[in-house]
Every structure is written in C-alpha cells, then in structure tokens.
Write a protein that holds these residues in place. Structure first.
Motif, PDB file in Angstrom:
ATOM      1  N   LEU A  91       0.894 -21.532 -71.113  1.00  0.00           N
ATOM      2  CA  LEU A  91       0.496 -22.643 -71.982  1.00  0.00           C
ATOM      3  C   LEU A  91      -0.413 -23.658 -71.285  1.00  0.00           C
ATOM      4  CD1 LEU A  91       3.901 -23.365 -73.769  1.00  0.00           C
ATOM      5  CD2 LEU A  91       1.834 -22.410 -74.821  1.00  0.00           C
ATOM      6  N   TYR A  92      -0.156 -23.909 -70.010  1.00  0.00           N
ATOM      7  CA  TYR A  92      -0.800 -25.043 -69.357  1.00  0.00           C
ATOM      8  C   TYR A  92      -1.763 -24.707 -68.231  1.00  0.00           C
ATOM      9  CZ  TYR A  92       2.702 -27.697 -71.919  1.00  0.00           C
ATOM     10  OH  TYR A  92       3.475 -28.230 -72.905  1.00  0.00           O
ATOM     11  N   SER A  93      -1.821 -23.480 -67.759  1.00  0.00           N
ATOM     12  CA  SER A  93      -2.631 -23.171 -66.573  1.00  0.00           C
ATOM     13  C   SER A  93      -4.113 -23.469 -66.768  1.00  0.00           C
ATOM     14  CB  SER A  93      -2.422 -21.723 -66.127  1.00  0.00           C
ATOM     15  OG  SER A  93      -2.823 -20.826 -67.141  1.00  0.00           O
ATOM     16  N   GLU A  94      -4.654 -23.182 -67.932  1.00  0.00           N
ATOM     17  CA  GLU A  94      -6.085 -23.432 -68.160  1.00  0.00           C
ATOM     18  C   GLU A  94      -6.397 -24.928 -68.090  1.00  0.00           C
ATOM     19  OE1 GLU A  94      -9.349 -22.714 -71.667  1.00  0.00           O
ATOM     20  OE2 GLU A  94      -7.786 -21.207 -71.416  1.00  0.00           O
ATOM     21  N   SER A  95      -5.580 -25.737 -68.706  1.00  0.00           N
ATOM     22  CA  SER A  95      -5.784 -27.187 -68.685  1.00  0.00           C
ATOM     23  C   SER A  95      -5.590 -27.743 -67.283  1.00  0.00           C
ATOM     24  CB  SER A  95      -4.817 -27.876 -69.638  1.00  0.00           C
ATOM     25  OG  SER A  95      -5.074 -27.463 -70.959  1.00  0.00           O
ATOM     26  N   VAL A  96      -4.569 -27.247 -66.588  1.00  0.00           N
ATOM     27  CA  VAL A  96      -4.303 -27.709 -65.218  1.00  0.00           C
ATOM     28  C   VAL A  96      -5.480 -27.359 -64.320  1.00  0.00           C
ATOM     29  CG1 VAL A  96      -2.830 -27.346 -63.198  1.00  0.00           C
ATOM     30  CG2 VAL A  96      -1.797 -27.701 -65.431  1.00  0.00           C
ATOM     31  N   TYR A  97      -5.971 -26.140 -64.431  1.00  0.00           N
ATOM     32  CA  TYR A  97      -7.128 -25.735 -63.629  1.00  0.00           C
ATOM     33  C   TYR A  97      -8.326 -26.628 -63.951  1.00  0.00           C
ATOM     34  CZ  TYR A  97     -10.879 -23.061 -61.546  1.00  0.00           C
ATOM     35  OH  TYR A  97     -11.976 -22.700 -60.800  1.00  0.00           O
ATOM     36  N   GLY A  98      -8.535 -26.931 -65.222  1.00  0.00           N
ATOM     37  CA  GLY A  98      -9.658 -27.774 -65.628  1.00  0.00           C
ATOM     38  C   GLY A  98      -9.624 -29.144 -64.984  1.00  0.00           C
ATOM     39  N   ILE A  99      -8.462 -29.767 -64.961  1.00  0.00           N
ATOM     40  CA  ILE A  99      -8.369 -31.096 -64.365  1.00  0.00           C
ATOM     41  C   ILE A  99      -8.524 -31.023 -62.846  1.00  0.00           C
ATOM     42  CG2 ILE A  99      -5.835 -31.261 -64.140  1.00  0.00           C
ATOM     43  CD1 ILE A  99      -8.092 -34.124 -65.188  1.00  0.00           C
ATOM     44  N   ILE A 100      -7.959 -30.001 -62.233  1.00  0.00           N
ATOM     45  CA  ILE A 100      -8.091 -29.846 -60.781  1.00  0.00           C
ATOM     46  C   ILE A 100      -9.554 -29.616 -60.411  1.00  0.00           C
ATOM     47  CG2 ILE A 100      -7.513 -28.381 -58.808  1.00  0.00           C
ATOM     48  CD1 ILE A 100      -4.786 -27.862 -60.236  1.00  0.00           C
ATOM     49  N   TYR A 101     -10.184 -28.682 -61.101  1.00  0.00           N
ATOM     50  CA  TYR A 101     -11.577 -28.362 -60.792  1.00  0.00           C
ATOM     51  C   TYR A 101     -12.491 -29.571 -61.006  1.00  0.00           C
ATOM     52  CZ  TYR A 101     -16.080 -26.115 -60.486  1.00  0.00           C
ATOM     53  OH  TYR A 101     -17.353 -25.792 -60.114  1.00  0.00           O
ATOM     54  N   SER A 102     -12.198 -30.368 -62.023  1.00  0.00           N
ATOM     55  CA  SER A 102     -13.037 -31.544 -62.288  1.00  0.00           C
ATOM     56  C   SER A 102     -12.967 -32.555 -61.144  1.00  0.00           C
ATOM     57  CB  SER A 102     -12.626 -32.208 -63.593  1.00  0.00           C
ATOM     58  OG  SER A 102     -11.405 -32.894 -63.456  1.00  0.00           O
ATOM     59  N   ILE A 103     -11.929 -32.479 -60.335  1.00  0.00           N
ATOM     60  CA  ILE A 103     -11.788 -33.396 -59.205  1.00  0.00           C
ATOM     61  C   ILE A 103     -12.315 -32.776 -57.913  1.00  0.00           C
ATOM     62  CG2 ILE A 103     -10.113 -34.641 -57.757  1.00  0.00           C
ATOM     63  CD1 ILE A 103      -8.417 -34.994 -60.332  1.00  0.00           C
ATOM     64  N   VAL A 104     -11.992 -31.516 -57.642  1.00  0.00           N
ATOM     65  CA  VAL A 104     -12.354 -30.916 -56.345  1.00  0.00           C
ATOM     66  C   VAL A 104     -13.690 -30.179 -56.349  1.00  0.00           C
ATOM     67  CG1 VAL A 104      -9.960 -30.750 -55.597  1.00  0.00           C
ATOM     68  CG2 VAL A 104     -11.023 -28.770 -56.674  1.00  0.00           C
TER      69      VAL A 104
END
Length: 176
Positions: free
Chosen positions: A24-37
């Motif tokens: 449910l959440y991996s795509e959104s979590v990856y999106g927020i992480i990638y937007s920072i790093v």
C-alpha cells in the motif's frame, strides 16, 4: 481488511499485514525519500530501513496522535534528512564532478511531482504560494528552518511562524 485492522495485525507481528502495508505504501514512501535524497540507490536503501523501522516500531504507533500514513511519512522523511545531513553523504556530494551536478532547486516540476507521488497535491495546491514554498523546502527538500530562512531571505522567526500557520491550514484542509 480495513486499515485499522491491518495496523492492529501489524502491531501484533503479523507478517502478511506487514506485506500488505508495504504494498500500500512503498510507492509513496519511495517518492518522498527520493524527493529528498535525489539518488535511486540511496532512496532504495533508506526505504528498506524505513520499512524495517515500521516493522520494529509498529507498537509505538498511536492513532490518537495522527494518521498511520503520516506516521510512516515522518519516519521516511526523518530517515532521508538524517542521510543527507550525514558526514558520508556530504563527503560524497563534495566529490561529485561539476558536470554531474544538477541543481534540483531550480527544477520547476520537482515540487508538483513530489506532492503527486504521495497524493497530497490537491491539498497543497489550495495553499498560498508562500506555504507551498515553505512546505517544499522544509518537508520535501529537507531544509532546516535556518536554511529556509536564508533561501527565502526571510527572518528565521518569520519562517517559524509562517510554517506553523501553513501546517495548521493544511491540517484544517485535511480535516474537511
């Protein structure tokens, strides 16, 4: 299974519930992480760490303190910011060749693609432009309040006050 039941199962150590949470959440979590790093490999490593933290700390989630999705995103955001503030990350950035450097801050589509990735663009878009900028810098790009004040050429106290007001406005919108 409803979200509350899924969270309860996760808190009880149910691996199937954890797998479903990941789905449910991996795509959104990856999106927020990638937007920072801004690095796929590092983002993937952080995402693994984030889901490990979710598994290990599931019992600490309390629905009376906020939504489950927000709890997860805070773990992801904090892990990402910890990474970019780490000594090894800063050293790696110093060692990049100039021709490989891309100025992420000038990328106009970055903010909208980030908010779309985690599904909050419709809420962010109704905020005032200053709120959009503050949220982008503080939450999506991982700036400190001091760095944000410098970037926006604004007193630190003003950044803190406006940030609080913007977050409160966003909470009101989400509660509607």
């Amino acid at each position: 299974m409803q979200q509350d039941g899924l969270i309860l199962e996760l808190q009880n150590g149910n691996e199937k519930a954890f797998e479903r949470i990941y789905e449910l959440y991996s795509e959104s979590v990856y999106g927020i992480i990638y937007s920072i790093v801004h690095d796929e490999t590092i983002a993937e490593e952080i995402m693994q760490d984030v889901f490990l933290k979710i598994w290990e700390n599931a019992a600490s989630y309390n629905s009376s303190k906020g939504r489950f999705f927000t709890w997860i995103l805070n773990i992801a955001r904090n892990a990402s910011i910890d990474q970019i503030r780490s000594k090894s990350h800063k050293n790696k950035q110093k060692n990049l060749a100039a021709d490989n450097f891309v100025d992420i801050l000038e990328n106009k589509s970055h903010f909208s693609s980030t908010t779309d990735a985690i599904g909050i663009s419709k809420y962010i878009n109704v905020l005032k432009p200053i709120c959009k900028k503050l949220i982008d810098l503080l939450f999506f790009k991982g700036f400190t309040q001091k760095e944000t004040a410098e970037e926006l050429e604004m007193p630190l106290g003003t950044v803190k006050t406006k940030n609080r007001a913007c977050i409160n406005k966003l909470r009101e919108i989400l509660a509607e």
